[in-house]
Structures are given as C-alpha cells and as structure tokens.
Design an enzyme around this catalytic site. Structure first.
Site, PDB file in Angstrom:
ATOM      1  N   CYS A   2      -6.927  -4.787 -47.758  1.00 31.05           N
ATOM      2  CA  CYS A   2      -8.204  -4.141 -46.905  1.00 31.05           C
ATOM      3  C   CYS A   2      -7.510  -3.417 -45.785  1.00 31.05           C
ATOM      4  O   CYS A   2      -6.889  -3.661 -45.099  1.00 31.05           O
ATOM      5  CB  CYS A   2      -9.162  -5.085 -46.645  1.00 31.05           C
ATOM      6  SG  CYS A   2      -9.730  -6.092 -47.832  1.00 31.05           S
ATOM      7  N   ARG A  27      -2.505   1.707 -48.443  1.00 31.36           N
ATOM      8  CA  ARG A  27      -2.477   0.288 -48.684  1.00 31.36           C
ATOM      9  C   ARG A  27      -2.834  -0.393 -49.839  1.00 31.36           C
ATOM     10  O   ARG A  27      -2.751  -1.561 -50.249  1.00 31.36           O
ATOM     11  CB  ARG A  27      -3.338  -0.492 -47.156  1.00 31.36           C
ATOM     12  CG  ARG A  27      -2.655  -0.030 -45.998  1.00 31.36           C
ATOM     13  CD  ARG A  27      -3.507  -0.518 -44.895  1.00 31.36           C
ATOM     14  NE  ARG A  27      -3.973  -1.878 -44.760  1.00 31.36           N
ATOM     15  CZ  ARG A  27      -3.527  -2.531 -43.791  1.00 31.36           C
ATOM     16  NH1 ARG A  27      -2.857  -2.100 -42.788  1.00 31.36           N
ATOM     17  NH2 ARG A  27      -3.645  -3.661 -43.634  1.00 31.36           N
ATOM     18  N   TRP A  74      -9.884  -4.168 -51.136  1.00 28.91           N
ATOM     19  CA  TRP A  74      -8.990  -4.800 -52.034  1.00 28.91           C
ATOM     20  C   TRP A  74      -9.454  -6.114 -52.396  1.00 28.91           C
ATOM     21  O   TRP A  74      -9.349  -6.948 -51.599  1.00 28.91           O
ATOM     22  CB  TRP A  74      -7.636  -4.652 -51.548  1.00 28.91           C
ATOM     23  CG  TRP A  74      -6.513  -4.727 -52.762  1.00 28.91           C
ATOM     24  CD1 TRP A  74      -5.885  -3.680 -53.428  1.00 28.91           C
ATOM     25  CD2 TRP A  74      -5.781  -6.028 -52.983  1.00 28.91           C
ATOM     26  NE1 TRP A  74      -4.952  -4.280 -54.206  1.00 28.91           N
ATOM     27  CE2 TRP A  74      -4.938  -5.647 -54.119  1.00 28.91           C
ATOM     28  CE3 TRP A  74      -5.895  -7.286 -52.627  1.00 28.91           C
ATOM     29  CZ2 TRP A  74      -4.140  -6.737 -54.629  1.00 28.91           C
ATOM     30  CZ3 TRP A  74      -5.277  -8.278 -53.291  1.00 28.91           C
ATOM     31  CH2 TRP A  74      -4.078  -8.163 -54.173  1.00 28.91           C
ATOM     32  N   ASN A 100     -10.485  -7.682 -42.897  1.00 28.82           N
ATOM     33  CA  ASN A 100      -9.425  -7.670 -43.582  1.00 28.82           C
ATOM     34  C   ASN A 100      -8.967  -9.226 -43.390  1.00 28.82           C
ATOM     35  O   ASN A 100      -8.755  -9.796 -42.063  1.00 28.82           O
ATOM     36  CB  ASN A 100      -8.189  -6.737 -42.914  1.00 28.82           C
ATOM     37  CG  ASN A 100      -7.127  -6.824 -43.445  1.00 28.82           C
ATOM     38  OD1 ASN A 100      -6.838  -7.336 -44.564  1.00 28.82           O
ATOM     39  ND2 ASN A 100      -5.966  -6.206 -42.930  1.00 28.82           N
ATOM     40  N   GLY A 101      -8.601  -9.740 -44.454  1.00 32.86           N
ATOM     41  CA  GLY A 101      -8.342 -11.256 -44.452  1.00 32.86           C
ATOM     42  C   GLY A 101      -8.868 -12.130 -45.605  1.00 32.86           C
ATOM     43  O   GLY A 101      -9.552 -11.508 -46.420  1.00 32.86           O
ATOM     44  N   GLU A 482      15.731  -4.473 -58.138  1.00 32.48           N
ATOM     45  CA  GLU A 482      15.081  -3.635 -57.387  1.00 32.48           C
ATOM     46  C   GLU A 482      14.691  -2.525 -58.275  1.00 32.48           C
ATOM     47  O   GLU A 482      13.698  -1.990 -58.235  1.00 32.48           O
ATOM     48  CB  GLU A 482      15.651  -3.358 -56.120  1.00 32.48           C
ATOM     49  CG  GLU A 482      15.235  -2.371 -55.593  1.00 32.48           C
ATOM     50  CD  GLU A 482      13.610  -2.311 -54.938  1.00 32.48           C
ATOM     51  OE1 GLU A 482      13.203  -3.531 -54.894  1.00 32.48           O
ATOM     52  OE2 GLU A 482      13.013  -1.389 -54.143  1.00 32.48           O
ATOM     53  N   LYS A 486      11.040  -1.166 -59.033  1.00 31.79           N
ATOM     54  CA  LYS A 486      10.448   0.117 -58.753  1.00 31.79           C
ATOM     55  C   LYS A 486       9.912   0.791 -59.909  1.00 31.79           C
ATOM     56  O   LYS A 486       8.895   1.544 -59.928  1.00 31.79           O
ATOM     57  CB  LYS A 486      11.804   0.982 -58.267  1.00 31.79           C
ATOM     58  CG  LYS A 486      12.081   1.643 -56.868  1.00 31.79           C
ATOM     59  CD  LYS A 486      11.164   1.344 -55.811  1.00 31.79           C
ATOM     60  CE  LYS A 486      10.513   0.221 -55.564  1.00 31.79           C
ATOM     61  NZ  LYS A 486      10.526  -0.468 -54.441  1.00 31.79           N
ATOM     62  N   GLU A 489       6.600  -0.923 -61.164  1.00 28.13           N
ATOM     63  CA  GLU A 489       5.173  -0.852 -60.463  1.00 28.13           C
ATOM     64  C   GLU A 489       4.606   0.510 -60.404  1.00 28.13           C
ATOM     65  O   GLU A 489       3.496   0.746 -59.877  1.00 28.13           O
ATOM     66  CB  GLU A 489       5.666  -1.379 -58.871  1.00 28.13           C
ATOM     67  CG  GLU A 489       6.544  -0.388 -57.915  1.00 28.13           C
ATOM     68  CD  GLU A 489       6.775  -0.933 -56.692  1.00 28.13           C
ATOM     69  OE1 GLU A 489       5.865  -1.666 -56.059  1.00 28.13           O
ATOM     70  OE2 GLU A 489       8.018  -0.891 -56.195  1.00 28.13           O
ATOM     71  N   HIS A 505      22.308 -15.558 -73.116  1.00 23.34           N
ATOM     72  CA  HIS A 505      21.143 -16.806 -72.924  1.00 23.34           C
ATOM     73  C   HIS A 505      19.989 -16.711 -73.212  1.00 23.34           C
ATOM     74  O   HIS A 505      19.010 -17.527 -72.925  1.00 23.34           O
ATOM     75  CB  HIS A 505      21.605 -17.563 -71.604  1.00 23.34           C
ATOM     76  CG  HIS A 505      23.059 -17.588 -71.271  1.00 23.34           C
ATOM     77  ND1 HIS A 505      23.835 -18.731 -71.895  1.00 23.34           N
ATOM     78  CD2 HIS A 505      23.826 -16.945 -70.330  1.00 23.34           C
ATOM     79  CE1 HIS A 505      24.911 -18.586 -71.329  1.00 23.34           C
ATOM     80  NE2 HIS A 505      25.056 -17.439 -70.759  1.00 23.34           N
ATOM     81  N   LYS A 604       0.081  -1.680 -50.184  1.00 23.34           N
ATOM     82  CA  LYS A 604       1.324  -1.462 -49.199  1.00 23.34           C
ATOM     83  C   LYS A 604       1.724  -2.768 -48.440  1.00 23.34           C
ATOM     84  O   LYS A 604       2.885  -3.169 -48.354  1.00 23.34           O
ATOM     85  CB  LYS A 604       1.305  -0.259 -48.437  1.00 23.34           C
ATOM     86  CG  LYS A 604       2.490  -0.001 -47.737  1.00 23.34           C
ATOM     87  CD  LYS A 604       3.697   0.623 -48.436  1.00 23.34           C
ATOM     88  CE  LYS A 604       4.818   0.817 -47.553  1.00 23.34           C
ATOM     89  NZ  LYS A 604       5.973   0.822 -48.506  1.00 23.34           N
TER      90      LYS A 604
END
Ligand code: F6R
Length: 609
Positions: A2, A27, A74, A100-101, A482, A486, A489, A505, A604
C-alpha cells in the site's frame, strides 16, 4: 504494498494525491482511492485496477477540495474491490483514513465496535481505525487518533482527515514508513519520499509512535503522550527528475543502463587506487572490532538475499570469518546462536522491508552488532542499525531490482576486501588484483550494455519456452539464483536457480528440449566442473545458453546460444554475469509483452511480514 499520500494547501488535493500515487505505482497495487474535505463534507472516490481508472474518473468528474488523502492498496485482508479500497470512512461519514501496514488485532476490535453500534462496510483490517477515531473524537482530531492507535497491535502508517476539521491532516506511524513533506503554505504526507519529490525536497522522517498534526501553515510533531518533538529537516538528495524514465521504455531498462555510473558512485571515496587500502564509510567499526569478529550473519529478502549469499562467500574466502546468510523471514524462526563479536549485516534496497527489519531487531536483541547495507537514506532499517553502508544506487523504481543488486554485490565485495585487509587474512597480490578489477568494473558494465543486441537475439530464440534452469557453482551460484528470480518475476517463465552440482540429485529429471538452461561458466575454480554439467544437459537434449568469458571456444562449442562477458577474476565475476542476465530477463519479458515495471502480484517495498 500500500502507498499513502496526503495534501493540505490551496491547490487541488485530489490532483496532488493522484500524482503522488502515480509515483508510488512501482510499489504494486490492485485498487486506489482518494478522499477530500469540501464544504464541511467528505467526498470519496475509489477504483479497482490500474490508476489510469482513477485518472479517467477524475477527468469525468472532478473532486474539488484542498485537503485530501490518497491510497493505493495491495490486498492483504479482503479481495481487491471498491468496498475494500481505502480511504475507509467512519460510521457517521465524517472521518476518512488511509493505512499502510497490518492491524493484527482487528478481528477482536471489529467485534467490539460492531457491538457498540459501528457499521462495517469492508473486510479490511483498516476500517477499524475509522470507527475507532470516530469513537474517541470529541472535537480534537489529533487526540482521537492518538487514543485510537493505543488500541491497535501491528504495523501502521495512517493519514486521517475529518470533515469537521478542514484545516488539519493527522498522520501517525508504527513500523510502516511515513514522511511529512514541507512546502510553503502547503504540506504533504507520503509513504515514501519519491511520491512527493516533485513537490518538495524537504521532509520530516517520522519515527515509530510519533504523530504529525499538519496544517497549511506548519507541522507539529509529538509523541503519543503529546510531548513536542524536535526534528531536523531531511533534504532529499536526488533531483526531482531522477525518478523519470527519460528515453527508456521502462524503469527497469533505465536502471540496468545506469549501472556503470552507479558503480562509479559506489566506489567513489572508498577505492581509488589498488595499491592503497580501501575505506568503507558508514561501518562505524574500529579496526580492533573488525579484527575481533567471530561471526558474520547476512540477512535479507529476495534479490538482496542473493547479494548476501555473495557476501557470505567472500567474507569466508577473503576475511576468514565464519559467515552465514539467512532469508530474513526465516532468521528469527531458527533462533540463531549469537556469539560475542557477531556482526549482523541486513541488506535492503528500500530499508523498509518488514522481514529484514524484524530480523535486525531480533539480532540486536540477541547482542549482535548490526551494520546494514542500504540504498534509501534515513530508512527504518538505517535508523535502527549501529552502522549503515550505502550502496549509492540512486532511486530504484522498477519493481525488479537490478542496479541495487549489482551495487549490493559491489558493496559486499568492498566489505569483504576491507575486512581482509584489516585482518591480514588474504594474499596482498590477490587483494590488489580484485581491487584493480573493481576499479575497472564501470567500464566492463558499459561494455556489457553495448552488447544488449546480442542478448535480445538470445531472448528471441527462447522466450516462448515455459521453464528454465539457471546453473552455476561457487561464487556465481547466487548469480544463477538471481538470474532465475529476475526471469520469473517479470516474464512469468518458471525458472529455478541451482547449483550445477545438485542437478544429478533430482532436478536433471526435468531436462528436455522444452526447458532451457542458462549455464554460468566463467573461468575459475569451478570452470571444469561446469563444462561437465553442460554436457550432461546437452546429452539429454536440453538447450543451453552459455555465459562465458570472451573467446572461450570450449563453452562456445557446446552451448546452443552464447552470452559473452569480459574476463575478470572469478571472485568479482558476479558483477559481470549479473548485467546480461538482467537484460535477458528484461527482453524475454518484453518479447512476451509483459508489464515489466508492474509485474503481477508484486510490490517494490514489502512493508508487511
Ligand atoms: C526482486 C526484488 C525483491 C527485493 C526484496 C527485498 O527483484 O526486488 O526480491 O529484493 O523484496 O527488498 P529490499 O531490498 O527493499 O529489502
């Protein structure tokens, strides 16, 4: 996550909130809303989906008023819908809040408030705050807000307005980021500085359990007991246009291309000559303390965690300090042993990631010294750390972290080199070679960016496949992890980063012509083994994209497609392998037509645990 924005002044609050919300778009969000006070009434507008829906709604019917709050949501409690979008309004329709939270005890508060006759319209945790403020309101908005937050458990940054107080905006925080922007005859609130940088470069950074009473004329800061607080004005260190895309199609693309300059900024003042010891500002540690270290624990989330894995490798390899690297969300759960002289290194671009902040608090509580590696200045993590080393990346807007990752890795390398120098644990010739390579890194990065067209060709060959492996060993294992993160996502191609040694394995069972493998095989300790692993994939008809040093005919002869990187000492090669893998993810997503700067479900800055 948010995002909140608020405005009080003489201009259109809705327009300023909307512009701020656009700057918080990165975000991540699924709905948005704005409330204004006009002629003694609240006027609220909400939309589901993209902010362009709010642009259209405001174009169709304006929302006049010079006091307002805005929000991008969000979803955590309750699906994205108009009812669940903020601002939430009290039962009497006089008070509006944005949040927000996460309010952890909202269930019991909701039951209690319903019992007292308050009427709920949403499934959100936030709505309890609107009703609580109404419950405690007796003419003084600040007093009511302070009383209300005393009932709350959890994390919050709130903006609150009341139709009966057209000259006041009240904001309060605990554990979620909040800044107050300072103007002339007008003031702002926002959940990050970027949202209001176009309006002002002067802000107060609000701390936990602090309240701001904001009017057109000024800002009063108090604690929850009402004691006045002094605060220095923080001047935002980047220009207003730093967060613009410029000629680039996407922020992610712009930020990938900013890496040579950002690397120069990261090295400046720290390393200028391979024959001189490097300096690392912000560490806040004496040489005796560095020499006395018994353990280093890196902790972070996502991309920053991958940088931490590079840090762990180099810290043991060069500085000979036992090192661990934990996902921040898991660190507390495993209840780690903290020895005397344990250094904890939280790594975070935003400095606001809730899991990392919790891990930091836990490690501090256990007696570890905490020196964070951060990008955003004056963040929550910075303020709670014993030291803060800044990666100097400048604003990163693209949801997929790129330049911050490279500079986190560079800072990890500087830290390990510095500790090795102070402790005398590595061959001086090796240290000199690595420092010389770091100094050339901005040039290598620029060279890698010039080769973007070659990466586009590779992306065009494979972007239609649905699955990928990224394989590496040693110091580049985090590069593989990484690279895979990338890709997944932003392109939604299923990708896994593995140690090439793990393939036999289990994972090799998946190898087939429909799954491509990106194999990082630069020269160094693990090179020969990587050749063997590539052959194993090829023997099972799996297409291979090799990432290898310029002129390496062996890998070139085996792989189906190649990404070439300039040869550098293996210990700094995570810096050269990162850039083409960022470009590969970007161009695969671009070929697939995905919304690269706003990938689905992602935010974000993840300010909830
Ligand atoms: C992925 C990405 C995330 C972040 C993670 C931590 O591209 O950006 O995985 O790295 O959410 O964020 P910070 O570094 O802000 O703590």
């Amino acid at each position: 996550m948010c995002g909140i924005v608020g405005y009080i002044g003489s201009r259109s609050a809705a327009q300023i909130c909307l512009e701020g919300l656009h700057r918080l778009e990165y975000r991540g969000y699924d709905s948005a809303g704005i409330a204004v006070v006009r002629d003694g009434e609240l006027d609220v507008r909400k939309v589901v989906g993209k902010l362009s829906n709010m642009d259209a709604s405001l174009r169709e019917t304006a929302l006049p008023g010079t006091l307002g709050i805005g929000h991008t949501r969000w979803a955590t409690h309750g699906k994205p819908s108009v009812e669940n979008s903020h601002p939430h309004v009290s039962t009497n329709g006089r008070i509006a809040v944005v949040h927000n939270g996460i309010i952890e005890n909202y269930g019991e508060l909701r039951e209690q408030l319903i019992g007292e006759g308050f009427v709920f319209k949403s499934q959100t945790d936030t709505e309890v705050m609107a009703h609580l403020v109404e419950k405690y309101y007796a003419g003084d908005l600040r007093v009511a807000v302070v009383r209300a937050v005393q009932d709350l458990q959890g994390a919050f940054a709130f903006g609150v307005i009341c139709a009966d107080n057209p000259d006041q905006l009240v904001a309060v925080r605990r554990f979620s980021p909040l800044v107050v922007g300072l103007g002339e005859g007008e003031n702002y609130i926002a959940s990050d500085m970027g949202a209001i940088r176009q309006e002002t470069d002067r802000v107060y950074v609000i701390d936990d359990d602090e309240v701001a009473l904001i009017t057109r004329e000024g800002v009063e800061l108090t604690d929850l007991e009402g004691n006045p607080l002094e605060r220095e004005v923080f001047v935002i260190p980047w220009p207003a246009d730093a967060a613009e895309k410029g000629p680039h199609k996407k922020f992610m693309h712009k930020e990938i291309h900013e890496q040579p300059e950002a690397m120069r900024a990261c090295l400046a003042g720290r390393l200028s000559d391979p024959d001189k010891p490097l300096q690392l500002d912000g560490l806040n540690m004496t040489e005796a303390e560095i020499k006395g270290l018994k353990k280093v624990v890196f902790t972070a989330c996502g991309t920053a965690y991958h940088a931490g894995l590079v840090g762990r490798f180099l810290m043991e390899y060069l500085a000979k300090i036992p090192a661990e690297c934990d996902l921040a969300a898991e660190l507390r759960a495993r209840n780690p042993v903290v020895l005397d002289n344990t250094l904890c290194v939280p790594i975070s671009q935003s400095g606001e990631t809730a899991d990392t902040l919790v891990a930091l608090r836990d490690m501090k509580g256990k007696g570890a010294r905490c020196v964070s590696v951060l990008n955003v200045v004056d963040s929550s993590i910075a303020r709670e750390s014993d030291g803060a080393v800044y990666i100097q990346a400048g604003p990163e807007i693209g949801v997929a972290s790129t330049k911050a990752y490279s500079l986190q890795v560079m800072t990890m390398t500087l830290m390990a080199l510095h500790f090795a120098e102070v402790r005398g644990t590595a061959d001086p010739a090796l240290l000199r070679e690595l420092k010389a390579a770091l100094l050339k890194m901005p040039e290598y990065a620029a060279e890698l960016l010039k080769r973007e067209d070659d990466v586009i060709e590779v992306a065009k060959q494979y972007y239609q496949l649905k699955d990928a492996f990224y394989l590496a060993r040693g110091v580049n294992l985090p590069s593989a992890m990484e690279g895979a993160l990338k890709l997944k996502e932003i392109s939604y191609i299923h990708a896994e980063g593995y140690s090439a040694g793990e393939m036999k394995h289990g994972p090799i069972a998946l190898v087939c012509p429909e799954l491509f493998t990106v194999a990082i095989a630069v020269h160094g300790d693990v090179y020969e083994k990587m050749i063997g692993n590539i052959q194993e994939i090829k023997a099972r008809s799996g297409p291979v994209i090799g990432v290898a040093d310029d002129g390496d005919d062996v890998i070139g002869g085996q792989a189906d497609a190649m990404i070439w990187v300039p040869p550098v000492p293996e210990l700094v090669s995570p810096l050269t392998t990162a850039i083409p893998l960022q470009l590969l993810a970007y161009h695969m997503a671009d070929q697939r037509g995905e919304d690269i700067d706003q990938p689905r479900n992602l935010a974000k800055t993840v300010t909830v645990e």
